[in-house]
Design a protein around this motif. Structure first.
Motif, PDB file in Angstrom:
ATOM      1  N   ALA A 157     -72.424-106.774 183.804  1.00 40.86           N
ATOM      2  CA  ALA A 157     -73.572-107.505 183.266  1.00 40.86           C
ATOM      3  C   ALA A 157     -74.262-106.652 182.205  1.00 40.86           C
ATOM      4  O   ALA A 157     -74.288-105.421 182.295  1.00 40.86           O
ATOM      5  CB  ALA A 157     -74.546-107.858 184.380  1.00 40.86           C
ATOM      6  N   THR A 158     -74.799-107.308 181.199  1.00 40.87           N
ATOM      7  CA  THR A 158     -75.429-106.616 180.067  1.00 40.87           C
ATOM      8  C   THR A 158     -76.798-107.214 179.787  1.00 40.87           C
ATOM      9  O   THR A 158     -77.049-108.389 180.078  1.00 40.87           O
ATOM     10  CB  THR A 158     -74.566-106.778 178.797  1.00 40.87           C
ATOM     11  OG1 THR A 158     -74.185-108.155 178.691  1.00 40.87           O
ATOM     12  CG2 THR A 158     -73.332-105.908 178.831  1.00 40.87           C
ATOM     13  N   ILE A 159     -77.661-106.404 179.183  1.00 37.60           N
ATOM     14  CA  ILE A 159     -78.993-106.881 178.785  1.00 37.60           C
ATOM     15  C   ILE A 159     -78.879-107.729 177.529  1.00 37.60           C
ATOM     16  O   ILE A 159     -78.211-107.329 176.571  1.00 37.60           O
ATOM     17  CB  ILE A 159     -79.921-105.686 178.484  1.00 37.60           C
ATOM     18  CG1 ILE A 159     -80.220-104.900 179.765  1.00 37.60           C
ATOM     19  CG2 ILE A 159     -81.204-106.142 177.813  1.00 37.60           C
ATOM     20  CD1 ILE A 159     -80.891-103.564 179.520  1.00 37.60           C
TER      21      ILE A 159
ATOM     22  N   ALA B 187     -89.500-107.241 174.706  1.00 33.47           N
ATOM     23  CA  ALA B 187     -89.770-106.089 175.588  1.00 33.47           C
ATOM     24  C   ALA B 187     -88.649-105.054 175.497  1.00 33.47           C
ATOM     25  O   ALA B 187     -88.903-103.844 175.476  1.00 33.47           O
ATOM     26  CB  ALA B 187     -89.927-106.576 177.026  1.00 33.47           C
ATOM     27  N   ARG B 188     -87.399-105.520 175.414  1.00 36.33           N
ATOM     28  CA  ARG B 188     -86.249-104.607 175.339  1.00 36.33           C
ATOM     29  C   ARG B 188     -86.196-103.884 173.985  1.00 36.33           C
ATOM     30  O   ARG B 188     -85.698-102.768 173.897  1.00 36.33           O
ATOM     31  CB  ARG B 188     -84.938-105.374 175.540  1.00 36.33           C
ATOM     32  CG  ARG B 188     -84.843-106.120 176.862  1.00 36.33           C
ATOM     33  CD  ARG B 188     -84.859-105.185 178.033  1.00 36.33           C
ATOM     34  NE  ARG B 188     -84.333-105.860 179.214  1.00 36.33           N
ATOM     35  CZ  ARG B 188     -83.990-105.220 180.333  1.00 36.33           C
ATOM     36  NH1 ARG B 188     -84.162-103.922 180.432  1.00 36.33           N
ATOM     37  NH2 ARG B 188     -83.519-105.896 181.360  1.00 36.33           N
ATOM     38  N   MET B 189     -86.683-104.545 172.934  1.00 37.14           N
ATOM     39  CA  MET B 189     -86.735-103.928 171.595  1.00 37.14           C
ATOM     40  C   MET B 189     -87.511-102.618 171.693  1.00 37.14           C
ATOM     41  O   MET B 189     -87.122-101.593 171.141  1.00 37.14           O
ATOM     42  CB  MET B 189     -87.475-104.848 170.602  1.00 37.14           C
ATOM     43  CG  MET B 189     -86.765-106.122 170.216  1.00 37.14           C
ATOM     44  SD  MET B 189     -85.407-105.856 169.098  1.00 37.14           S
ATOM     45  CE  MET B 189     -86.243-105.418 167.576  1.00 37.14           C
TER      46      MET B 189
ATOM     47  N   ARG C  55     -84.905-105.126 188.393  1.00 36.06           N
ATOM     48  CA  ARG C  55     -85.913-104.662 189.362  1.00 36.06           C
ATOM     49  C   ARG C  55     -85.326-103.577 190.267  1.00 36.06           C
ATOM     50  O   ARG C  55     -85.971-102.575 190.551  1.00 36.06           O
ATOM     51  CB  ARG C  55     -86.405-105.852 190.192  1.00 36.06           C
ATOM     52  CG  ARG C  55     -87.769-105.664 190.819  1.00 36.06           C
ATOM     53  CD  ARG C  55     -88.180-106.887 191.635  1.00 36.06           C
ATOM     54  NE  ARG C  55     -87.322-107.127 192.791  1.00 36.06           N
ATOM     55  CZ  ARG C  55     -87.437-106.496 193.955  1.00 36.06           C
ATOM     56  NH1 ARG C  55     -88.359-105.580 194.132  1.00 36.06           N
ATOM     57  NH2 ARG C  55     -86.605-106.774 194.959  1.00 36.06           N
ATOM     58  N   HIS C  56     -84.087-103.769 190.697  1.00 35.06           N
ATOM     59  CA  HIS C  56     -83.442-102.776 191.560  1.00 35.06           C
ATOM     60  C   HIS C  56     -83.195-101.476 190.787  1.00 35.06           C
ATOM     61  O   HIS C  56     -83.313-100.388 191.338  1.00 35.06           O
ATOM     62  CB  HIS C  56     -82.105-103.314 192.104  1.00 35.06           C
ATOM     63  CG  HIS C  56     -82.258-104.509 193.010  1.00 35.06           C
ATOM     64  ND1 HIS C  56     -81.364-104.798 194.013  1.00 35.06           N
ATOM     65  CD2 HIS C  56     -83.198-105.489 193.065  1.00 35.06           C
ATOM     66  CE1 HIS C  56     -81.741-105.916 194.642  1.00 35.06           C
ATOM     67  NE2 HIS C  56     -82.845-106.350 194.072  1.00 35.06           N
ATOM     68  N   TYR C  57     -82.849-101.604 189.514  1.00 33.32           N
ATOM     69  CA  TYR C  57     -82.556-100.425 188.692  1.00 33.32           C
ATOM     70  C   TYR C  57     -83.791 -99.526 188.576  1.00 33.32           C
ATOM     71  O   TYR C  57     -83.698 -98.311 188.680  1.00 33.32           O
ATOM     72  CB  TYR C  57     -82.089-100.873 187.306  1.00 33.32           C
ATOM     73  CG  TYR C  57     -81.797 -99.721 186.369  1.00 33.32           C
ATOM     74  CD1 TYR C  57     -80.805 -98.791 186.669  1.00 33.32           C
ATOM     75  CD2 TYR C  57     -82.516 -99.569 185.181  1.00 33.32           C
ATOM     76  CE1 TYR C  57     -80.536 -97.729 185.806  1.00 33.32           C
ATOM     77  CE2 TYR C  57     -82.255 -98.520 184.312  1.00 33.32           C
ATOM     78  CZ  TYR C  57     -81.267 -97.600 184.634  1.00 33.32           C
ATOM     79  OH  TYR C  57     -81.003 -96.561 183.781  1.00 33.32           O
TER      80      TYR C  57
HETATM   81  P1  NAP Z   1     -80.650-110.923 187.506  1.00 34.35           P
HETATM   82  O1  NAP Z   1     -80.253-109.596 187.030  1.00 34.35           O
HETATM   83  O2  NAP Z   1     -79.569-111.846 187.881  1.00 34.35           O
HETATM   84  O3  NAP Z   1     -81.623-110.734 188.734  1.00 34.35           O
HETATM   85  C1  NAP Z   1     -82.586-111.675 189.164  1.00 34.35           C
HETATM   86  C2  NAP Z   1     -82.922-111.433 190.626  1.00 34.35           C
HETATM   87  O4  NAP Z   1     -81.896-111.994 191.446  1.00 34.35           O
HETATM   88  C3  NAP Z   1     -82.981-109.980 191.031  1.00 34.35           C
HETATM   89  O5  NAP Z   1     -84.238-109.412 190.754  1.00 34.35           O
HETATM   90  C4  NAP Z   1     -82.629-110.035 192.488  1.00 34.35           C
HETATM   91  O6  NAP Z   1     -83.720-110.514 193.277  1.00 34.35           O
HETATM   92  C5  NAP Z   1     -81.581-111.138 192.525  1.00 34.35           C
HETATM   93  N1  NAP Z   1     -80.220-110.606 192.316  1.00 34.35           N
HETATM   94  C6  NAP Z   1     -79.382-110.865 191.269  1.00 34.35           C
HETATM   95  N2  NAP Z   1     -78.226-110.243 191.429  1.00 34.35           N
HETATM   96  C7  NAP Z   1     -78.298-109.565 192.596  1.00 34.35           C
HETATM   97  C8  NAP Z   1     -77.414-108.711 193.306  1.00 34.35           C
HETATM   98  N3  NAP Z   1     -76.199-108.433 192.816  1.00 34.35           N
HETATM   99  N4  NAP Z   1     -77.824-108.180 194.482  1.00 34.35           N
HETATM  100  C9  NAP Z   1     -79.031-108.454 194.973  1.00 34.35           C
HETATM  101  N5  NAP Z   1     -79.924-109.259 194.338  1.00 34.35           N
HETATM  102  C10 NAP Z   1     -79.568-109.804 193.172  1.00 34.35           C
HETATM  103  O7  NAP Z   1     -81.506-111.687 186.392  1.00 34.35           O
HETATM  104  P2  NAP Z   1     -82.749-111.203 185.487  1.00 34.35           P
HETATM  105  O8  NAP Z   1     -83.580-110.220 186.246  1.00 34.35           O
HETATM  106  O9  NAP Z   1     -83.331-112.436 184.993  1.00 34.35           O
HETATM  107  O10 NAP Z   1     -82.099-110.451 184.271  1.00 34.35           O
HETATM  108  C11 NAP Z   1     -81.981-109.027 184.144  1.00 34.35           C
HETATM  109  C12 NAP Z   1     -81.188-108.727 182.892  1.00 34.35           C
HETATM  110  O11 NAP Z   1     -79.878-109.243 183.021  1.00 34.35           O
HETATM  111  C13 NAP Z   1     -81.776-109.334 181.628  1.00 34.35           C
HETATM  112  O12 NAP Z   1     -81.906-108.334 180.630  1.00 34.35           O
HETATM  113  C14 NAP Z   1     -80.781-110.391 181.208  1.00 34.35           C
HETATM  114  O13 NAP Z   1     -80.653-110.457 179.813  1.00 34.35           O
HETATM  115  C15 NAP Z   1     -79.494-109.921 181.827  1.00 34.35           C
HETATM  116  N6  NAP Z   1     -78.521-110.980 182.202  1.00 34.35           N
HETATM  117  C16 NAP Z   1     -77.210-110.722 181.909  1.00 34.35           C
HETATM  118  C17 NAP Z   1     -76.233-111.611 182.292  1.00 34.35           C
HETATM  119  C18 NAP Z   1     -74.804-111.295 181.963  1.00 34.35           C
HETATM  120  O14 NAP Z   1     -74.500-110.251 181.408  1.00 34.35           O
HETATM  121  N7  NAP Z   1     -73.866-112.148 182.310  1.00 34.35           N
HETATM  122  C19 NAP Z   1     -76.580-112.778 182.980  1.00 34.35           C
HETATM  123  C20 NAP Z   1     -77.926-113.004 183.287  1.00 34.35           C
HETATM  124  C21 NAP Z   1     -78.886-112.086 182.895  1.00 34.35           C
HETATM  125  P3  NAP Z   1     -84.814-109.546 193.976  1.00 34.35           P
HETATM  126  O15 NAP Z   1     -85.448-108.772 192.868  1.00 34.35           O
HETATM  127  O16 NAP Z   1     -85.734-110.517 194.625  1.00 34.35           O
HETATM  128  O17 NAP Z   1     -84.113-108.655 194.945  1.00 34.35           O
END
Ligand code: NAP
Ligand code: MG
Length: 404
Positions: free
Chosen positions: A74-76, A81-83, A311-313
């Motif tokens: 997965a990538t940002i 905010a990221r800028m 958030r975990h990071y």
């Molecule tokens: P996320 O990383 O999917 O996380 C959202 C929430 O879902 C987390 O805070 C966590 O909840 C839960 N979660 C997701 N995956 C988990 C796992 N493997 N294990 C445990 N809990 C998990 O989405 P986001 O916080 O909206 O996005 C973060 C970054 O990821 C952004 O910069 C975005 O651009 C990027 N993103 C990348 C991709 C991709 O590369 N395919 C897809 C989507 C988003 P809790 O905090 O409640 O524990």
């Protein structure tokens, strides 16, 4: 134990934040001890994308075209905010968008089913895969707010100077207006990706639109699918013992609720956006959902459906313990290794991919899981493991399974 050899490299796309941490752990504990891992490595971490003016993303997509199989962390996707956080030169585009634009194709999302995490829909005993068209419709629309009375037209000026004009509506007062489009070439490649994928996994394919109401737009989708099916895939489907089935979107929704799963449901862009969230949440968790991009030429890019778990990071870099679920990322690796094995006729590699997946499921079924699953499991007193310990628990199972 003798390590498994690979003949062709996988394209490895590293990523960001917590999933980048998991990526390292997975390689160290679950891959490198068992495989002479051959990868062509591309660092799609945001810092390196910024250093290379995002050239690395383009290079990784082109490498996928060359070798045929990629695995992506997965990538940002940068925002304002990221800028600031990464002092970026530019707000680089979504890597997934860039890769998809180069490879073309369709994204297939499938839930990982495990005992103890029951889907809300009881009869969904097998996974339902959503195949979402990723081009056009409302995602590339033009909109207008109408403030006063007047006529709205749909106007097409062809390059040869001819015109077609249709009245949309005579407004008596304020309202809204929207224009959208799609392309025959894109719908064709969507259809081919779906038919290929169905043959690949030997599952029935459903496709649904609203062609009774949208007699030209949606009907074109229906016709293109039917035409390609009859000309190119009908015989292959019969040989594989699977079926292609078209129905109205409302009928599909009603039927899916009664089905036992084990099908691929092809959706137009908007339907796929909405339905994939419905399916993933009904099956349990985004952290248990795999995602693969299949191009019409038959290139594959595997990843987890979730993001970088930001958030975990932040907890991790503060030195706090995390319990992040690595299953979807492990399945991205197993999916890519299995596909590489199939293309190279490498049976050892295919067996390894199977065993790796079985070890993840067996670990969870033995009651050892990360916090996200512990919160929703039907098992009593599950053991909640931290990110690293879960991967180590999978390794113990894997060692036993590979030795058998
Ligand atoms: P996320 O990383 O999917 O996380 C959202 C929430 O879902 C987390 O805070 C966590 O909840 C839960 N979660 C997701 N995956 C988990 C796992 N493997 N294990 C445990 N809990 C998990 O989405 P986001 O916080 O909206 O996005 C973060 C970054 O990821 C952004 O910069 C975005 O651009 C990027 N993103 C990348 C991709 C991709 O590369 N395919 C897809 C989507 C988003 P809790 O905090 O409640 O524990
Ligand atoms: Mg969505």
């Amino acid at each position: 134990m003798k390590k498994i050899n690979m003949t062709t490299p996988l394209v490895e796309m590293d990523g960001d934040e917590m999933t980048r941490i998991l990526w390292k752990m997975i390689k160290k504990e679950l891959l490198l001890p068992f495989i002479n891992l051959k990868t062509e490595y591309y660092d799609l971490g945001l810092e390196h994308r910024n250093e290379t003016n995002d050239k690395v993303t383009v290079d990784s997509a082109n490498a996928t075209k060359k070798y045929g199989v990629a695995v992506k962390c997965a990538t940002i996707t940068p925002n304002a905010a990221r800028m600031k956080e990464y002092t970026l030169k530019e707000m680089w585009k979504s890597p997934n968008g860039t890769i998809r634009a180069i490879l073309d194709g369709t994204v297939f999302r499938t839930p990982i089913i495990v005992k103890g995490i029951e889907p809300c829909v009881k009869n969904w005993v097998s996974p339902i895969t959503i195949a979402r068209h990723a081009y056009g419709d409302v995602y590339k629309n033009t909109e207008m707010k109408i403030e006063k009375a007047g006529n709205a037209y749909l106007l097409y000026e062809a390059e040869d100077g001819t015109c077609e004009k249709q009245l949309i509506h005579t407004f008596r007062g304020a309202g809204v207006l929207q224009g959208m489009h799609n392309l025959e070439t894109s719908i064709e490649s969507f259809a081919r990706s779906c038919f290929k994928y169905a043959l690949d996994v030997k599952q029935d394919l459903w496709f649904a639109t609203k062609d009774t109401i949208s007699k030209k737009y949606d009907h074109t989708f229906k016709d293109i699918f039917q035409d390609i099916y009859e000309k190119e895939y009908e015989k292959l489907f019969q040989e594989a013992g699977i079926t292609y089935f078209y129905t109205l979107i409302d009928d599909a929704v009603a039927r899916i609720m009664k089905s036992g799963g084990g099908i691929i449901w092809a959706c137009k862009n908007y339907d796929g956006d909405v339905m994939s969230d419905m399916i993933s949440s009904a099956f349990g968790s985004l952290a248990m959902m795999t995602s693969v991009l299949v191009s019409p030429e038959g290139n594959y890019e595997y990843e987890a459906a979730h993001g970088t778990v930001q958030r975990h990071y932040y907890k991790h870099i503060k030195g706090e313990e995390t319990s992040t679920n690595s299953v979807a990322t492990i399945f991205a690796w197993s999916g890519a290794l299995r596909k590489r094995g199939e293309l190279d006729g490498n049976r050892e590699l295919i067996r390894f991919a199977d065993k790796l997946e079985e070890s993840c499921l067996a670990t969870i079924e033995s009651g050892k899981m990360t916090k996200d699953l512990a919160l929703i499991t039907s098992m009593e007193n599950p053991a909640v493991l931290n990110s690293g310990d879960f991967i180590k628990a999978v390794r113990s199972k894997l060692e036993v399974m590979l030795g058998e």
